[in-house]
Design a protein around this motif. Structure first.
Motif, PDB file in Angstrom:
ATOM      1  N   LYS A  51      34.648  38.235  36.521  1.00 52.00           N
ATOM      2  CA  LYS A  51      35.173  39.584  36.328  1.00 52.00           C
ATOM      3  C   LYS A  51      34.436  40.600  37.192  1.00 52.00           C
ATOM      4  N   ARG A  52      35.177  41.601  37.612  1.00 52.51           N
ATOM      5  CA  ARG A  52      34.585  42.724  38.336  1.00 52.51           C
ATOM      6  C   ARG A  52      34.142  43.772  37.317  1.00 52.51           C
ATOM      7  N   LEU A  97      37.168  53.135  43.112  1.00 54.37           N
ATOM      8  CA  LEU A  97      37.813  52.212  42.185  1.00 54.37           C
ATOM      9  C   LEU A  97      39.279  51.963  42.534  1.00 54.37           C
ATOM     10  N   GLN A 121      39.512  48.121  42.032  1.00 62.49           N
ATOM     11  CA  GLN A 121      40.279  47.697  40.861  1.00 62.49           C
ATOM     12  C   GLN A 121      39.460  46.780  39.945  1.00 62.49           C
ATOM     13  N   PRO A 122      38.485  47.336  39.242  1.00 59.15           N
ATOM     14  CA  PRO A 122      37.615  46.519  38.374  1.00 59.15           C
ATOM     15  C   PRO A 122      38.352  45.966  37.160  1.00 59.15           C
ATOM     16  N   ASP A 123      37.814  44.890  36.616  1.00 56.48           N
ATOM     17  CA  ASP A 123      38.383  44.317  35.391  1.00 56.48           C
ATOM     18  C   ASP A 123      37.915  45.082  34.161  1.00 56.48           C
ATOM     19  N   GLU A 124      36.691  45.587  34.204  1.00 54.23           N
ATOM     20  CA  GLU A 124      36.198  46.376  33.085  1.00 54.23           C
ATOM     21  C   GLU A 124      35.171  47.392  33.572  1.00 54.23           C
ATOM     22  N   VAL A 163      44.370  53.303  38.462  1.00 53.95           N
ATOM     23  CA  VAL A 163      43.428  52.202  38.207  1.00 53.95           C
ATOM     24  C   VAL A 163      43.635  51.714  36.774  1.00 53.95           C
ATOM     25  N   SER A 164      44.029  50.462  36.636  1.00 54.09           N
ATOM     26  CA  SER A 164      44.247  49.867  35.326  1.00 54.09           C
ATOM     27  C   SER A 164      43.088  48.927  35.012  1.00 54.09           C
ATOM     28  N   THR A 165      42.333  49.272  33.990  1.00 55.41           N
ATOM     29  CA  THR A 165      41.156  48.482  33.652  1.00 55.41           C
ATOM     30  C   THR A 165      40.806  48.702  32.180  1.00 55.41           C
ATOM     31  N   GLU A 166      39.862  47.934  31.688  1.00 54.22           N
ATOM     32  CA  GLU A 166      39.410  48.082  30.299  1.00 54.22           C
ATOM     33  C   GLU A 166      38.155  48.928  30.256  1.00 54.22           C
TER      34      GLU A 166
END
Length: 409
Positions: free
Chosen positions: A321-322, A373, A377-380, A401-404
């Motif tokens: 994960k990023r 970002l 495009q990080p995962d979290e 940017v879609s991330t958690e």
């Protein structure tokens, strides 16, 4: 070192050590050590121009001691030689809409409560001057800001024509700059000789009717929430409502109010200089015994929270994960250096443009702007302070940017 055992203080693990150490708040000669973090950077907001300089940054130890007499908590291993604040000490928070609204509301409240209009306002530890400028703008006041990290001209405002910035540490030598109101925000926690400092402020005021306002982090929340990310080297002094109020009374101030703000993260106190104290205790104050119980809770459970975050970062890394941390200040430095997992986070993001392209002491990561970002495009994203989650989510949505988002607390 005393030979007393933990049974003298608590019936729970871990064992506490009684050390001979003078409490800087009340002068008591012994303190109970309950939390240690070794080999951490001695500053977390001094920006480094290169990665190597950041990695080579001086390190020290955090060894927190609790005073059974007054309830105060301090770093017993703190060395004042590292208190080297300068213009590259970058702690400005006014790039956040959330923080700006808090500062605006606070300034308006203080101006209205103390009738600070066309008055003289002094801020000790003014940083880059944001709050002092606000106080002078809103109340048409004159100001003096004293701070070694002050940068003249950083904050643009017509009110700066009525403000004098002094790049220095506050001392009794500046007692001529007392004015009608003294404010001191997020400075006292950086000062080791707390009683000496507050006493200096009181002596500087003398017989003048100058009201005072101090704002610092609340250690009660840190203990109850196991907020290890709020414990770092340059914060050598940790206050709860009771320990702060007792210090102010002992220094010759009548405490008029003590309260929490900003998601209960900040502890605020207001007072008036008096020659005869009334002896009135504010109902929000807690006893040293109550602080002890919170201290024991923290000491017993904090390692579980640390282990949780170690496992979280390890699992994310193994999954490819990023992971990004949002917020490059002291919480970030304490979070990563306490966990010893700096390499399991790829990037650090901050909205403060004066941090971009700089490197974090002890961690070595370059600080990126939020716009980075869009491509990454990080995962979290681990958010160091949950109070900013709403504004961060809004920025991410605007950037596509879609991330958690994972708040630290």
């Amino acid at each position: 070192m005393s030979s007393k055992s933990v049974a003298d203080v608590a019936n729970t693990e871990p064992e506490f050590k009684l050390v001979e150490h003078t409490c800087p708040n009340c002068g008591h000669q012994e303190m109970w050590v309950f939390y240690e973090v070794r080999d951490v950077p001695v500053h977390s907001c001094l920006m480094m121009p290169t990665r190597q300089e950041a990695l080579d940054f001086p390190r020290g130890d955090v060894v927190l001691g609790y005073c059974e007499n007054c309830g105060f908590i301090t770093n017993t291993e703190f060395d004042s030689k590292w208190s080297a604040y300068a213009p590259n000490y970058e702690d400005q928070q006014s790039f956040s809409p959330t923080f700006n609204q808090f500062a605006l509301d606070l300034a308006n409240r203080l101006i209205n409560k103390y009738n600070l209009r066309d008055k003289d306002v002094v801020e000790i530890g003014c940083s880059k001057g944001d709050f002092l400028v606000l106080m002078c703008e809103l109340g048409n006041n004159r100001g003096v800001g004293i701070d070694p990290s002050a940068v003249v001209g950083r904050v643009q405002s017509p009110a700066t024509e009525r403000i004098r910035f002094i790049q220095d540490y506050y001392s009794e030598g500046y007692s001529e700059y007392v004015g009608d109101f003294i404010c001191c925000r997020h400075t006292l926690e950086h000062i080791y000789p707390t009683a000496e400092f507050v006493g200096t402020v009181r002596r500087s005021i003398g017989n003048r009717p100058t009201s005072v306002f101090f704002e610092i982090p609340d250690m009660g929340r840190v203990l109850k929430d196991l907020a290890f990310e709020d414990i770092y080297y340059e914060h050598c002094s940790y206050f709860t409502p009771g320990t702060l109020a007792r210090l102010f009374r002992a220094s010759g101030f009548e405490v008029t109010d003590v309260y929490l703000a900003y998601g209960d993260q900040y502890l605020l106190i207001e007072g008036e200089p008096v020659s005869d104290l009334s002896g009135k205790i504010h109902p929000f104050e807690e006893s040293p015994e109550e602080v002890k119980q919170d201290m024991k809770y923290f000491a017993t459970h904090v390692q579980g929270k640390i282990n949780h975050w170690k496992e979280h970062l390890k699992t994310a890394q193994e999954a490819g994960k990023r992971v990004v941390v949002w917020g490059s200040g002291s919480k970030c430095v304490a979070f990563l250096t306490t966990l010893k997992t700096e390499n399991q986070v790829q990037y650090i993001v901050d909205i403060n443009p004066h941090r971009h392209g700089q490197f974090i002491p002890g961690v070595g990561h370059e600080i990126m702007s939020p716009e980075f970002l869009k491509e990454y495009q990080p995962d979290e994203i681990i958010v160091m302070n949950p109070i900013y989650c709403a504004e961060i989510q809004k920025m991410l949505d605007e950037m596509g940017v879609s991330t958690e988002l994972i708040p630290l607390s």
